[in-house]
Write an enzyme that holds these catalytic residues in place. Structure first.
Site, PDB file in Angstrom:
ATOM      1  N   SER A  10       0.857  -1.185   0.000  1.00 21.84           N
ATOM      2  CA  SER A  10       0.000   0.000   0.000  1.00 21.84           C
ATOM      3  C   SER A  10       0.895   1.237   0.000  1.00 21.84           C
ATOM      4  O   SER A  10       1.689   1.443   0.920  1.00 21.84           O
ATOM      5  CB  SER A  10      -0.901  -0.002   1.230  1.00 21.84           C
ATOM      6  OG  SER A  10      -1.553   1.251   1.306  1.00 21.84           O
ATOM      7  N   HIS A  34      -1.390  -1.127  -4.380  1.00 30.11           N
ATOM      8  CA  HIS A  34      -2.646  -0.687  -3.771  1.00 30.11           C
ATOM      9  C   HIS A  34      -2.560   0.813  -3.484  1.00 30.11           C
ATOM     10  O   HIS A  34      -1.650   1.279  -2.805  1.00 30.11           O
ATOM     11  CB  HIS A  34      -2.850  -1.479  -2.473  1.00 30.11           C
ATOM     12  CG  HIS A  34      -4.121  -1.207  -1.746  1.00 30.11           C
ATOM     13  ND1 HIS A  34      -5.306  -1.851  -2.031  1.00 30.11           N
ATOM     14  CD2 HIS A  34      -4.389  -0.384  -0.710  1.00 30.11           C
ATOM     15  CE1 HIS A  34      -6.252  -1.430  -1.201  1.00 30.11           C
ATOM     16  NE2 HIS A  34      -5.719  -0.527  -0.397  1.00 30.11           N
ATOM     17  N   ASP A  36      -4.597   4.114  -1.968  1.00 29.53           N
ATOM     18  CA  ASP A  36      -5.699   4.516  -1.084  1.00 29.53           C
ATOM     19  C   ASP A  36      -6.102   5.954  -1.350  1.00 29.53           C
ATOM     20  O   ASP A  36      -5.375   6.883  -0.992  1.00 29.53           O
ATOM     21  CB  ASP A  36      -5.251   4.390   0.370  1.00 29.53           C
ATOM     22  CG  ASP A  36      -5.070   2.945   0.783  1.00 29.53           C
ATOM     23  OD1 ASP A  36      -6.028   2.179   0.700  1.00 29.53           O
ATOM     24  OD2 ASP A  36      -3.940   2.586   1.195  1.00 29.53           O
ATOM     25  N   MET A  38      -8.640   8.945  -0.375  1.00 23.09           N
ATOM     26  CA  MET A  38      -9.544   9.348   0.721  1.00 23.09           C
ATOM     27  C   MET A  38     -10.018  10.769   0.475  1.00 23.09           C
ATOM     28  O   MET A  38      -9.295  11.571  -0.126  1.00 23.09           O
ATOM     29  CB  MET A  38      -8.808   9.279   2.059  1.00 23.09           C
ATOM     30  CG  MET A  38      -8.216   7.914   2.373  1.00 23.09           C
ATOM     31  SD  MET A  38      -7.508   7.858   4.037  1.00 23.09           S
ATOM     32  CE  MET A  38      -6.687   6.259   3.984  1.00 23.09           C
ATOM     33  N   HIS A  67      -8.312   1.878  -4.087  1.00 24.38           N
ATOM     34  CA  HIS A  67      -9.271   1.679  -2.989  1.00 24.38           C
ATOM     35  C   HIS A  67      -9.871   3.041  -2.670  1.00 24.38           C
ATOM     36  O   HIS A  67      -9.188   3.911  -2.132  1.00 24.38           O
ATOM     37  CB  HIS A  67      -8.501   1.072  -1.807  1.00 24.38           C
ATOM     38  CG  HIS A  67      -9.299   0.928  -0.561  1.00 24.38           C
ATOM     39  ND1 HIS A  67      -8.709   0.673   0.660  1.00 24.38           N
ATOM     40  CD2 HIS A  67     -10.638   0.982  -0.328  1.00 24.38           C
ATOM     41  CE1 HIS A  67      -9.655   0.592   1.585  1.00 24.38           C
ATOM     42  NE2 HIS A  67     -10.826   0.781   1.018  1.00 24.38           N
ATOM     43  N   MET A  69     -11.898   5.340  -0.667  1.00 22.94           N
ATOM     44  CA  MET A  69     -12.552   5.638   0.618  1.00 22.94           C
ATOM     45  C   MET A  69     -13.158   7.026   0.515  1.00 22.94           C
ATOM     46  O   MET A  69     -12.696   7.991   1.143  1.00 22.94           O
ATOM     47  CB  MET A  69     -11.516   5.535   1.746  1.00 22.94           C
ATOM     48  CG  MET A  69     -11.164   4.097   2.067  1.00 22.94           C
ATOM     49  SD  MET A  69      -9.579   3.933   2.900  1.00 22.94           S
ATOM     50  CE  MET A  69      -8.513   3.939   1.482  1.00 22.94           C
ATOM     51  N   MET A 138     -12.086  -5.290   4.859  1.00 22.46           N
ATOM     52  CA  MET A 138     -11.184  -4.449   5.652  1.00 22.46           C
ATOM     53  C   MET A 138     -10.909  -5.104   7.001  1.00 22.46           C
ATOM     54  O   MET A 138     -11.834  -5.546   7.690  1.00 22.46           O
ATOM     55  CB  MET A 138     -11.800  -3.061   5.892  1.00 22.46           C
ATOM     56  CG  MET A 138     -11.878  -2.175   4.660  1.00 22.46           C
ATOM     57  SD  MET A 138     -10.303  -1.896   3.839  1.00 22.46           S
ATOM     58  CE  MET A 138      -9.359  -1.042   5.117  1.00 22.46           C
ATOM     59  N   PHE A 144      -6.581   5.252   7.990  1.00 16.58           N
ATOM     60  CA  PHE A 144      -5.186   5.464   8.380  1.00 16.58           C
ATOM     61  C   PHE A 144      -4.396   4.169   8.235  1.00 16.58           C
ATOM     62  O   PHE A 144      -4.939   3.087   8.470  1.00 16.58           O
ATOM     63  CB  PHE A 144      -5.098   5.934   9.846  1.00 16.58           C
ATOM     64  CG  PHE A 144      -5.823   7.237  10.056  1.00 16.58           C
ATOM     65  CD1 PHE A 144      -5.174   8.453   9.847  1.00 16.58           C
ATOM     66  CD2 PHE A 144      -7.169   7.246  10.417  1.00 16.58           C
ATOM     67  CE1 PHE A 144      -5.859   9.653  10.001  1.00 16.58           C
ATOM     68  CE2 PHE A 144      -7.858   8.443  10.568  1.00 16.58           C
ATOM     69  CZ  PHE A 144      -7.209   9.652  10.369  1.00 16.58           C
ATOM     70  N   GLY A 145      -3.127   4.324   7.885  1.00 17.00           N
ATOM     71  CA  GLY A 145      -2.222   3.188   7.913  1.00 17.00           C
ATOM     72  C   GLY A 145      -1.755   2.939   9.342  1.00 17.00           C
ATOM     73  O   GLY A 145      -2.024   3.739  10.235  1.00 17.00           O
ATOM     74  N   GLY A 146      -1.085   1.831   9.532  1.00 15.75           N
ATOM     75  CA  GLY A 146      -0.439   1.563  10.812  1.00 15.75           C
ATOM     76  C   GLY A 146      -1.355   1.199  11.957  1.00 15.75           C
ATOM     77  O   GLY A 146      -0.961   1.282  13.117  1.00 15.75           O
ATOM     78  N   ASP A 176      -6.957  -5.984   3.980  1.00 15.04           N
ATOM     79  CA  ASP A 176      -6.236  -4.707   3.989  1.00 15.04           C
ATOM     80  C   ASP A 176      -6.373  -4.093   5.370  1.00 15.04           C
ATOM     81  O   ASP A 176      -7.492  -3.870   5.843  1.00 15.04           O
ATOM     82  CB  ASP A 176      -6.862  -3.799   2.917  1.00 15.04           C
ATOM     83  CG  ASP A 176      -6.277  -2.396   2.859  1.00 15.04           C
ATOM     84  OD1 ASP A 176      -5.174  -2.177   3.377  1.00 15.04           O
ATOM     85  OD2 ASP A 176      -6.949  -1.521   2.265  1.00 15.04           O
ATOM     86  N   GLY A 177      -5.214  -3.819   5.990  1.00 17.94           N
ATOM     87  CA  GLY A 177      -5.213  -3.161   7.297  1.00 17.94           C
ATOM     88  C   GLY A 177      -4.552  -4.036   8.345  1.00 17.94           C
ATOM     89  O   GLY A 177      -5.044  -5.116   8.645  1.00 17.94           O
ATOM     90  N   GLY A 198       0.854  -2.090   4.080  1.00 16.35           N
ATOM     91  CA  GLY A 198       1.516  -0.796   3.972  1.00 16.35           C
ATOM     92  C   GLY A 198       2.727  -0.746   4.875  1.00 16.35           C
ATOM     93  O   GLY A 198       3.872  -0.944   4.437  1.00 16.35           O
TER      94      GLY A 198
HETATM   95  C1  DX5 Z   1      -6.369   2.042   5.456  1.00 16.22           C
HETATM   96  C2  DX5 Z   1      -5.936   1.722   4.052  1.00 16.22           C
HETATM   97  C3  DX5 Z   1      -4.889   0.703   3.983  1.00 16.22           C
HETATM   98  C4  DX5 Z   1      -3.596   1.095   4.661  1.00 16.22           C
HETATM   99  C5  DX5 Z   1      -2.972  -0.150   5.193  1.00 16.22           C
HETATM  100  O1  DX5 Z   1      -7.481   2.842   5.434  1.00 16.22           O
HETATM  101  O2  DX5 Z   1      -7.039   1.237   3.312  1.00 16.22           O
HETATM  102  O3  DX5 Z   1      -4.635   0.286   2.638  1.00 16.22           O
HETATM  103  O4  DX5 Z   1      -2.686   1.731   3.794  1.00 16.22           O
HETATM  104  O5  DX5 Z   1      -1.881   0.194   5.960  1.00 16.22           O
HETATM  105  P1  DX5 Z   1      -1.253  -0.798   7.037  1.00 16.22           P
HETATM  106  O6  DX5 Z   1      -0.808  -2.021   6.268  1.00 16.22           O
HETATM  107  O7  DX5 Z   1      -0.135   0.001   7.583  1.00 16.22           O
HETATM  108  O8  DX5 Z   1      -2.331  -1.132   8.022  1.00 16.22           O
HETATM  109 ZN    ZN Z   2      -6.582   0.357   1.333  1.00 18.02          ZN
END
Ligand code: DX5
Ligand code: ZN
Length: 229
Positions: A10, A34, A36, A38, A67, A69, A138, A144-146, A176-177, A198
Site C-alpha cells: 500500500s 494498492h 488509497d 480518501m 481503494h 474511501m 477491511m 489510516f495506515g499503521g 487490507d489493514g 503498507g
Molecule cells: C487504510 C488503508 C490501507 C492502509 C494499510 O485505510 O485502506 O490500505 O494503507 O496500511 P497498514 O498495512 O499500515 O495497516
Molecule cells: Zn486500502
C-alpha cells in the site's frame, strides 16, 4: 483452494518524497500496487488524487488497485481511468446497490471491487458479489495506515471465500489493514488470497525481505504473474 496468491504494497506507507524509488524497489517482488484515495468525508483523512495515480502509472507497470474511501466513488472513475488506474474498489456503505457503479467501471474498462468495513456484514455485498473482480474485507477501520489488525473480522473473510467458491466466482478475496506476516497467515487460513500491506512493507528496514516474509506466511514464495498487467 487453488486461487492465486497475490501480495500488494500500500503506497500510503511509502516515503512520499521518493514514491517512484519506493515502488521500484519492491516492483519485481509484488503482484500489484494498492492506492488509497480518501476524501476527508467518508473517512477523516486525505491522501492523494489523480496526479499521484498518474505518476505511479508512469513509474511502474504494476496493476493499480485503487481503494476509494470516498463518499462519491463513481465520480472518480473517469479521471482514474484517464490517470491509468486498472481497478476501482468501492465501499458498499456508500453504494448499497453497486449495480450501476459496476456497469460504469466496465464501460470504462476498469476492474471493479467491493469493500466492506469491519462493522459491515458480508450479507451487504453477497447479492452483488458476482459483479466484482475483488471483494476487499477491511481488517481495520479505514482511514489510516499503521493500525492494529482486527481479528474479529476473520469469520467474515471465511464467509467471503465460501460465497465466492460456492457460487463459482473468480473474485479475489483481499484483506487490507494491519497485515503482517503473522496476520496474513491468519487471513490466508480464513480464505483470503490477496494481501495488502503498507507499514509492514514500506516501514520495514528491508521492504523486499518483508514481502518475502508475507509470501512465506501465506505459502507461496514467488510472484505468480511476472507479467503483471
Ligand atoms: C487504510 C488503508 C490501507 C492502509 C494499510 O485505510 O485502506 O490500505 O494503507 O496500511 P497498514 O498495512 O499500515 O495497516
Ligand atoms: Zn486500502
Amino acid at each position: 483452494m487453488d486461487e492465486s496468491i497475490k501480495v500488494a504494497p500500500s503506497l500510503l506507507a511509502a516515503d512520499f518524497g521518493r514514491l517512484s524509488e519506493e515502488v521500484a524497489q519492491v516492483e519485481p517482488h509484488v503482484d500489484f500496487l494498492h492506492l488509497d484515495l480518501m476524501d476527508g468525508h467518508f473517512v477523516p483523512n486525505l491522501t492523494f488524487g489523480m496526479p499521484v495515480v498518474a505518476a505511479m502509472r508512469r513509474a511502474t507497470s504494476l496493476f493499480l488497485d485503487c481503494h476509494l474511501m470516498v463518499t462519491n466513488p463513481v465520480s472518480l472513475f473517469e479521471p482514474l481511468q484517464a490517470a491509468g488506474a486498472d481497478l476501482v474498489s468501492c465501499h458498499i456503505e456508500v453504494l448499497p446497490d453497486p449495480t450501476r457503479a459496476a456497469a460504469e467501471a466496465r464501460r470504462l474498462g476498469l476492474g471493479f471491487g467491493l469493500v466492506l468495513n469491519p462493522a459491515t456484514p458480508f450479507a451487504a455485498v453477497a447479492p452483488f458479489a458476482e459483479l466484482a473482480d475483488m471483494i476487499l474485507v477491511m481488517t481495520v477501520d479505514p482511514g489510516f495506515g499503521g493500525q492494529e489488525f482486527i481479528s474479529a473480522v476473520l469469520p467474515k473473510v471465511e464467509q467471503a471465500r465460501n460465497w465466492v467458491d460456492s457460487h463459482g466466482l473468480d473474485a479475489d478475496v483481499e484483506v487490507d489493514g494491519g497485515i503482517t506476516a503473522a496476520t496474513a497467515g491468519m487471513t490466508r487460513q480464513a480464505g483470503a488470497n490477496a494481501f495488502v500491506a503498507g507499514s509492514a512493507i514500506f516501514r520495514a528496514e528491508d521492504p523486499v525481505a518483508a514481502v518475502h516474509q508475507i509470501r512465506a506466511a501465506v505459502g507461496r514464495n514467488e510472484r505468480q504473474n511476472p507479467d503483471h498487467r
